[in-house]
Structure formats: C-alpha cells, structure tokens
Design a protein around this motif. Structure first.
Motif, PDB file in Angstrom:
ATOM      1  N   GLN A   1      -0.783  -3.375  10.342  1.00  0.00           N
ATOM      2  CA  GLN A   1      -0.188  -3.269  11.678  1.00  0.00           C
ATOM      3  C   GLN A   1       1.317  -3.031  11.584  1.00  0.00           C
ATOM      4  N   ASN A   2       1.976  -3.769  10.677  1.00  0.00           N
ATOM      5  CA  ASN A   2       3.426  -3.588  10.492  1.00  0.00           C
ATOM      6  C   ASN A   2       3.749  -2.196   9.954  1.00  0.00           C
ATOM      7  N   VAL A   3       2.947  -1.728   9.012  1.00  0.00           N
ATOM      8  CA  VAL A   3       3.157  -0.385   8.449  1.00  0.00           C
ATOM      9  C   VAL A   3       2.935   0.667   9.528  1.00  0.00           C
ATOM     10  N   ASP A   4       1.874   0.504  10.316  1.00  0.00           N
ATOM     11  CA  ASP A   4       1.593   1.463  11.387  1.00  0.00           C
ATOM     12  C   ASP A   4       2.715   1.490  12.422  1.00  0.00           C
ATOM     13  N   ALA A   5       3.256   0.321  12.756  1.00  0.00           N
ATOM     14  CA  ALA A   5       4.372   0.265  13.710  1.00  0.00           C
ATOM     15  C   ALA A   5       5.599   0.969  13.132  1.00  0.00           C
ATOM     16  N   TRP A   6       5.854   0.738  11.845  1.00  0.00           N
ATOM     17  CA  TRP A   6       6.990   1.396  11.191  1.00  0.00           C
ATOM     18  C   TRP A   6       6.770   2.912  11.154  1.00  0.00           C
ATOM     19  N   ALA A   7       5.533   3.318  10.837  1.00  0.00           N
ATOM     20  CA  ALA A   7       5.202   4.749  10.772  1.00  0.00           C
ATOM     21  C   ALA A   7       5.379   5.403  12.140  1.00  0.00           C
ATOM     22  N   THR A   8       4.971   4.706  13.192  1.00  0.00           N
ATOM     23  CA  THR A   8       5.117   5.250  14.545  1.00  0.00           C
ATOM     24  C   THR A   8       6.591   5.409  14.899  1.00  0.00           C
TER      25      THR A   8
ATOM     26  N   LYS B   1       8.985   5.961  12.922  1.00  0.00           N
ATOM     27  CA  LYS B   1       9.562   7.040  12.104  1.00  0.00           C
ATOM     28  C   LYS B   1       8.847   8.368  12.311  1.00  0.00           C
ATOM     29  N   ARG B   2       7.809   8.345  13.161  1.00  0.00           N
ATOM     30  CA  ARG B   2       6.996   9.547  13.446  1.00  0.00           C
ATOM     31  C   ARG B   2       6.430  10.160  12.170  1.00  0.00           C
ATOM     32  N   THR B   3       5.750   9.331  11.413  1.00  0.00           N
ATOM     33  CA  THR B   3       5.140   9.784  10.168  1.00  0.00           C
ATOM     34  C   THR B   3       3.745   9.184  10.051  1.00  0.00           C
ATOM     35  N   SER B   4       2.999   9.616   9.058  1.00  0.00           N
ATOM     36  CA  SER B   4       1.643   9.098   8.859  1.00  0.00           C
ATOM     37  C   SER B   4       1.694   7.761   8.124  1.00  0.00           C
ATOM     38  N   ARG B   5       0.564   7.066   8.137  1.00  0.00           N
ATOM     39  CA  ARG B   5       0.479   5.785   7.437  1.00  0.00           C
ATOM     40  C   ARG B   5       0.730   5.967   5.949  1.00  0.00           C
ATOM     41  N   SER B   6       0.098   6.983   5.333  1.00  0.00           N
ATOM     42  CA  SER B   6       0.289   7.151   3.882  1.00  0.00           C
ATOM     43  C   SER B   6       1.725   7.510   3.535  1.00  0.00           C
TER      44      SER B   6
ATOM     45  N   ALA C   1       4.293   6.600   5.294  1.00  0.00           N
ATOM     46  CA  ALA C   1       5.049   5.366   5.540  1.00  0.00           C
ATOM     47  C   ALA C   1       4.933   4.425   4.343  1.00  0.00           C
ATOM     48  N   ILE C   2       3.728   4.269   3.808  1.00  0.00           N
ATOM     49  CA  ILE C   2       3.545   3.396   2.647  1.00  0.00           C
ATOM     50  C   ILE C   2       4.361   3.904   1.468  1.00  0.00           C
ATOM     51  N   ARG C   3       4.325   5.219   1.218  1.00  0.00           N
ATOM     52  CA  ARG C   3       5.123   5.794   0.122  1.00  0.00           C
ATOM     53  C   ARG C   3       6.611   5.535   0.329  1.00  0.00           C
ATOM     54  N   GLN C   4       7.088   5.780   1.559  1.00  0.00           N
ATOM     55  CA  GLN C   4       8.513   5.600   1.841  1.00  0.00           C
ATOM     56  C   GLN C   4       8.931   4.133   1.720  1.00  0.00           C
ATOM     57  N   LEU C   5       8.087   3.232   2.198  1.00  0.00           N
ATOM     58  CA  LEU C   5       8.412   1.809   2.107  1.00  0.00           C
ATOM     59  C   LEU C   5       8.439   1.327   0.662  1.00  0.00           C
ATOM     60  N   ILE C   6       7.526   1.820  -0.153  1.00  0.00           N
ATOM     61  CA  ILE C   6       7.529   1.450  -1.572  1.00  0.00           C
ATOM     62  C   ILE C   6       8.793   1.971  -2.246  1.00  0.00           C
ATOM     63  N   GLU C   7       9.140   3.240  -1.977  1.00  0.00           N
ATOM     64  CA  GLU C   7      10.367   3.805  -2.557  1.00  0.00           C
ATOM     65  C   GLU C   7      11.595   3.029  -2.093  1.00  0.00           C
ATOM     66  N   LEU C   8      11.622   2.655  -0.815  1.00  0.00           N
ATOM     67  CA  LEU C   8      12.748   1.886  -0.281  1.00  0.00           C
ATOM     68  C   LEU C   8      12.855   0.533  -0.976  1.00  0.00           C
ATOM     69  N   GLY C   9      11.718  -0.131  -1.152  1.00  0.00           N
ATOM     70  CA  GLY C   9      11.719  -1.418  -1.843  1.00  0.00           C
ATOM     71  C   GLY C   9      12.195  -1.309  -3.273  1.00  0.00           C
ATOM     72  N   LEU C  10      11.765  -0.256  -3.962  1.00  0.00           N
ATOM     73  CA  LEU C  10      12.201  -0.069  -5.348  1.00  0.00           C
ATOM     74  C   LEU C  10      13.687   0.249  -5.423  1.00  0.00           C
ATOM     75  N   THR C  11      14.193   0.983  -4.465  1.00  0.00           N
ATOM     76  CA  THR C  11      15.626   1.302  -4.426  1.00  0.00           C
ATOM     77  C   THR C  11      16.445   0.039  -4.199  1.00  0.00           C
ATOM     78  N   LEU C  12      15.984  -0.820  -3.288  1.00  0.00           N
ATOM     79  CA  LEU C  12      16.706  -2.066  -3.028  1.00  0.00           C
ATOM     80  C   LEU C  12      16.703  -2.974  -4.245  1.00  0.00           C
TER      81      LEU C  12
END
Length: 124
Positions: A37-44, A46-51, A53-64
């Motif tokens: 639900q949180n990923v879907d809300a974030w994806a919405t 950002k106007r992107t798909s769930r997959s 969004a998951i890729r972007q969130l993982i990359e963001l976490g690794l960058t941090l």
C-alpha cells in the motif's frame, strides 16, 4: 541445410513467445500488504508503476546507505582534525591525564546534547 538443422534442434520456433523487455532477470520476493500500500501510494504520487517504484525506492535506499557511510568517514576525519587542534592548544601545565580527559570531554560535547543527537548511536 545447416540453417534448417539449427532451427529444428533445441526448442521453440523462431519468433515464438513473449518478446523480451529487458536483459535483467526477474526477481521475486514477498512484501506485506501494508508495504505494498505504501509503495503504491508512493508510485501514484510519482506517476509511475509499482515495479518502477520498487526499483527507485531500492536505489534510493542504497544511495542513502552509501552517503551515510561516507558521512561516517567525514565525521571521523572531523573528529581527528578537532583532536589535533585541541592538542595544539592544550594546557601544558596540566598533567597528561587531565589533558586527555579535557580533550575527550570537548570532543564528545556536553552530556545533555549527546542523547539528543540523531546521527550518533547511543552509548548504552
């Protein structure tokens, strides 16, 4: 004759199946409904798909994580530089033990602020 033999051996006919989207292999993992639900809300938002969004969130976490490791080394370097400055301005009339305890107190900072710092792990 060689081409016919290669086509008939080992599998599907030429052009059969779904076309490849990318070269990366598919990964499967489980996520709780709340995380989805949180990923879907974030994806919405950002106007992107769930997959995506998951890729972007993982990359963001690794960058941090990488930037935190970098800031840790910067913090160590700053502490070392501060220690060097304190050594150069030390009271030479005080004993070596007193100089060391004063330096340690100055580097750690006031006790009431130590627990308020979010960037440091608690000493307990």
């Amino acid at each position: 004759m060689q081409n016919l033999k290669q086509r008939s051996i080992g599998g599907r006919r030429l052009g059969a199946g779904r076309t490849s989207i990318g070269n990366d292999p598919v990964r499967t993992f489980r996520l709780s409904n709340k995380i989805i639900q949180n990923v879907d809300a974030w994806a919405t938002s950002k106007r992107t798909s769930r997959s995506d969004a998951i890729r972007q969130l993982i990359e963001l976490g690794l960058t941090l994580t990488a930037s935190r490791n970098n800031s840790s080394s910067q913090r160590d370097r700053a502490s070392q530089m501060a220690g060097t400055q304190l050594d150069s301005q030390a009271d030479l009339t005080a004993s070596a033990g007193d100089q060391a305890s004063r330096k340690e107190r100055l580097l750690k900072g006031p006790e009431e602020f130590r627990t308020a710092r979010r960037d440091r792990k608690s000493a307990s």
